[in-house]
Scaffold this motif. Sequence first.
Motif, PDB file in Angstrom:
ATOM      1  N   GLN A  16       0.821  -1.211   0.000  1.00 15.69           N
ATOM      2  CA  GLN A  16       0.000   0.000   0.000  1.00 15.69           C
ATOM      3  C   GLN A  16       0.858   1.266   0.000  1.00 15.69           C
ATOM      4  N   ILE A  17       1.964   1.239   0.726  1.00 12.89           N
ATOM      5  CA  ILE A  17       2.864   2.399   0.756  1.00 12.89           C
ATOM      6  C   ILE A  17       3.458   2.630  -0.626  1.00 12.89           C
ATOM      7  N   VAL A  18       3.950   1.565  -1.264  1.00  6.01           N
ATOM      8  CA  VAL A  18       4.528   1.680  -2.609  1.00  6.01           C
ATOM      9  C   VAL A  18       3.469   2.143  -3.605  1.00  6.01           C
ATOM     10  N   SER A  19       2.285   1.574  -3.548  1.00  9.73           N
ATOM     11  CA  SER A  19       1.209   1.943  -4.456  1.00  9.73           C
ATOM     12  C   SER A  19       0.837   3.418  -4.290  1.00  9.73           C
ATOM     13  N   SER A  20       0.720   3.877  -3.066  1.00 11.81           N
ATOM     14  CA  SER A  20       0.396   5.289  -2.809  1.00 11.81           C
ATOM     15  C   SER A  20       1.485   6.206  -3.344  1.00 11.81           C
ATOM     16  N   TRP A  21       2.752   5.817  -3.155  1.00  8.89           N
ATOM     17  CA  TRP A  21       3.864   6.641  -3.637  1.00  8.89           C
ATOM     18  C   TRP A  21       3.860   6.698  -5.158  1.00  8.89           C
ATOM     19  N   LEU A  22       3.671   5.548  -5.810  1.00  4.31           N
ATOM     20  CA  LEU A  22       3.628   5.520  -7.272  1.00  4.31           C
ATOM     21  C   LEU A  22       2.526   6.435  -7.790  1.00  4.31           C
ATOM     22  N   GLU A  23       1.341   6.316  -7.221  1.00  8.23           N
ATOM     23  CA  GLU A  23       0.207   7.136  -7.657  1.00  8.23           C
ATOM     24  C   GLU A  23       0.466   8.625  -7.411  1.00  8.23           C
ATOM     25  N   ALA A  24       0.975   8.959  -6.243  1.00 10.66           N
ATOM     26  CA  ALA A  24       1.226  10.362  -5.900  1.00 10.66           C
ATOM     27  C   ALA A  24       2.276  10.997  -6.800  1.00 10.66           C
ATOM     28  N   ASN A  25       3.158  10.165  -7.368  1.00  7.81           N
ATOM     29  CA  ASN A  25       4.239  10.684  -8.202  1.00  7.81           C
ATOM     30  C   ASN A  25       4.023  10.447  -9.691  1.00  7.81           C
ATOM     31  N   GLY A  26       2.820  10.011 -10.072  1.00  7.10           N
ATOM     32  CA  GLY A  26       2.459   9.897 -11.479  1.00  7.10           C
ATOM     33  C   GLY A  26       2.944   8.654 -12.198  1.00  7.10           C
ATOM     34  N   TYR A  27       3.353   7.623 -11.479  1.00  4.88           N
ATOM     35  CA  TYR A  27       3.815   6.385 -12.114  1.00  4.88           C
ATOM     36  C   TYR A  27       2.672   5.390 -12.258  1.00  4.88           C
ATOM     37  N   ASP A  28       2.781   4.499 -13.243  1.00  5.61           N
ATOM     38  CA  ASP A  28       1.756   3.500 -13.510  1.00  5.61           C
ATOM     39  C   ASP A  28       2.060   2.144 -12.889  1.00  5.61           C
ATOM     40  N   GLY A  29       3.300   1.919 -12.495  1.00 12.10           N
ATOM     41  CA  GLY A  29       3.667   0.631 -11.916  1.00 12.10           C
ATOM     42  C   GLY A  29       5.163   0.525 -11.729  1.00 12.10           C
ATOM     43  N   LEU A  30       5.612  -0.720 -11.615  1.00 16.26           N
ATOM     44  CA  LEU A  30       7.033  -1.018 -11.405  1.00 16.26           C
ATOM     45  C   LEU A  30       7.537  -1.918 -12.531  1.00 16.26           C
ATOM     46  N   GLU A  35      13.130  -8.016 -17.370  1.00 18.09           N
ATOM     47  CA  GLU A  35      12.656  -9.141 -16.575  1.00 18.09           C
ATOM     48  C   GLU A  35      11.140  -9.179 -16.437  1.00 18.09           C
ATOM     49  N   CYS A  36      10.565  -8.180 -15.770  1.00 19.01           N
ATOM     50  CA  CYS A  36       9.140  -8.214 -15.492  1.00 19.01           C
ATOM     51  C   CYS A  36       8.608  -6.810 -15.232  1.00 19.01           C
ATOM     52  N   ALA A  37       7.306  -6.722 -15.131  1.00 18.63           N
ATOM     53  CA  ALA A  37       6.656  -5.451 -14.828  1.00 18.63           C
ATOM     54  C   ALA A  37       5.311  -5.734 -14.182  1.00 18.63           C
ATOM     55  N   CYS A  38       4.847  -4.793 -13.383  1.00 18.39           N
ATOM     56  CA  CYS A  38       3.519  -4.924 -12.789  1.00 18.39           C
ATOM     57  C   CYS A  38       2.876  -3.550 -12.705  1.00 18.39           C
ATOM     58  N   ARG A  39       1.584  -3.534 -12.943  1.00 18.34           N
ATOM     59  CA  ARG A  39       0.834  -2.288 -12.872  1.00 18.34           C
ATOM     60  C   ARG A  39       0.511  -1.968 -11.417  1.00 18.34           C
ATOM     61  N   ASN A  40       0.267  -0.693 -11.160  1.00 17.25           N
ATOM     62  CA  ASN A  40      -0.015  -0.259  -9.804  1.00 17.25           C
ATOM     63  C   ASN A  40      -1.251  -0.932  -9.229  1.00 17.25           C
ATOM     64  N   ASP A  41      -2.215  -1.293 -10.068  1.00 22.08           N
ATOM     65  CA  ASP A  41      -3.423  -1.940  -9.563  1.00 22.08           C
ATOM     66  C   ASP A  41      -3.234  -3.433  -9.292  1.00 22.08           C
ATOM     67  N   ASP A  42      -2.034  -3.959  -9.566  1.00 20.02           N
ATOM     68  CA  ASP A  42      -1.728  -5.368  -9.317  1.00 20.02           C
ATOM     69  C   ASP A  42      -0.236  -5.520  -9.026  1.00 20.02           C
ATOM     70  N   LEU A  43       0.216  -4.875  -7.955  1.00 20.21           N
ATOM     71  CA  LEU A  43       1.644  -4.936  -7.618  1.00 20.21           C
ATOM     72  C   LEU A  43       2.018  -6.322  -7.101  1.00 20.21           C
ATOM     73  N   TYR A  44       3.186  -6.775  -7.487  1.00 21.21           N
ATOM     74  CA  TYR A  44       3.784  -8.026  -7.039  1.00 21.21           C
ATOM     75  C   TYR A  44       2.892  -9.240  -7.282  1.00 21.21           C
ATOM     76  N   CYS A  53      13.333  -3.310  -8.620  1.00 16.84           N
ATOM     77  CA  CYS A  53      12.207  -2.696  -9.333  1.00 16.84           C
ATOM     78  C   CYS A  53      12.338  -1.182  -9.360  1.00 16.84           C
ATOM     79  N   GLN A  54      11.935  -0.616 -10.487  1.00 15.45           N
ATOM     80  CA  GLN A  54      11.971   0.828 -10.689  1.00 15.45           C
ATOM     81  C   GLN A  54      10.572   1.313 -11.039  1.00 15.45           C
ATOM     82  N   PRO A  55      10.223   2.544 -10.657  1.00 18.11           N
ATOM     83  CA  PRO A  55       8.930   3.076 -11.071  1.00 18.11           C
ATOM     84  C   PRO A  55       8.923   3.332 -12.568  1.00 18.11           C
ATOM     85  N   GLY A  56       7.786   3.126 -13.210  1.00 21.34           N
ATOM     86  CA  GLY A  56       7.715   3.325 -14.650  1.00 21.34           C
ATOM     87  C   GLY A  56       6.328   3.693 -15.119  1.00 21.34           C
ATOM     88  N   TYR A  57       6.212   3.811 -16.438  1.00 21.15           N
ATOM     89  CA  TYR A  57       4.997   4.281 -17.096  1.00 21.15           C
ATOM     90  C   TYR A  57       4.437   3.202 -18.002  1.00 21.15           C
TER      91      TYR A  57
END
Length: 90
Positions: A16-30, A35-44, A53-57
């Motif tokens: 929840q902390i990571v998801s809130s930070w991603l959303e507050a900073n305009g990112y769509d996921g990690l 290797e891999c990627a995940c959207r903010n609505d389905d992290l990990y 993992c890095q924040p991304g769009y």
Amino acid sequence: MGVITEFKGSVMDVRQIVSSWLEANGYDGLFQPGECACRNDDLYPCGEMVLDCQPGYLKPAGNCSVHEWHIGPKDGDDACGEGDGEGDEA
């Protein structure tokens, strides 16, 4: 900017902390390059948090025949690793 530590009246977990930070900073996921990627609505979705993992769009998959979408840097290459990850498939 501080991280919000309360969520709906209770203490937040790391997801929840990571998801809130991603959303507050305009990112769509990690994403983990190549290797891999995940959207903010389905992290990990793999069940693990990877420290690389890095924040991304969110981006269209382009020429990738494996995935419907990618998450990567705002500009530049977002090579997906041809489906090696679990979270980069829509």
